[in-house]
Design an enzyme around this catalytic site. Sequence first.
Site, PDB file in Angstrom:
ATOM      1  CB  CYS A  30      -1.048  -0.006   0.908  1.00  0.00           C
ATOM      2  SG  CYS A  30      -1.182   1.194   1.675  1.00  0.00           S
ATOM      3  CB  CYS A  33       0.152   1.473   4.238  1.00  0.00           C
ATOM      4  SG  CYS A  33      -1.445   1.003   3.866  1.00  0.00           S
TER       5      CYS A  33
END
Length: 106
Positions: A30, A33
């Site tokens: 991600c 992230c």
Amino acid sequence: MTTVFSDQDFQDKVLNSDKPVLVDFWAPWCGPCQILGPMIDMIAGEVDDNVIIGKMNVDENPSTPQRYGIQGIPTIIIFKEGKEFKRLVGLQHKDNYVQALKEANN
């Protein structure tokens, strides 16, 4: 310091905590992230011992994210007294996370 949470220790470390707990639900693939991770580490270094800051890899620990209906990552949930106190979805400004922690600590 940032704590790593797992499905196995979530009950003990998060839900049974006598302090507010910020959990960063993330995954290595991600992009947002990867941006948020260092910010969470920075927040962990700045807050006092009245809160716990940690991360949970959703790929390695699928049960807890499913239980809390995590549909997009990054998702931050702050738990207080064993219950969800506040949820922040998506990459946000650091101040939003710090403010949410202050609210949970009152």
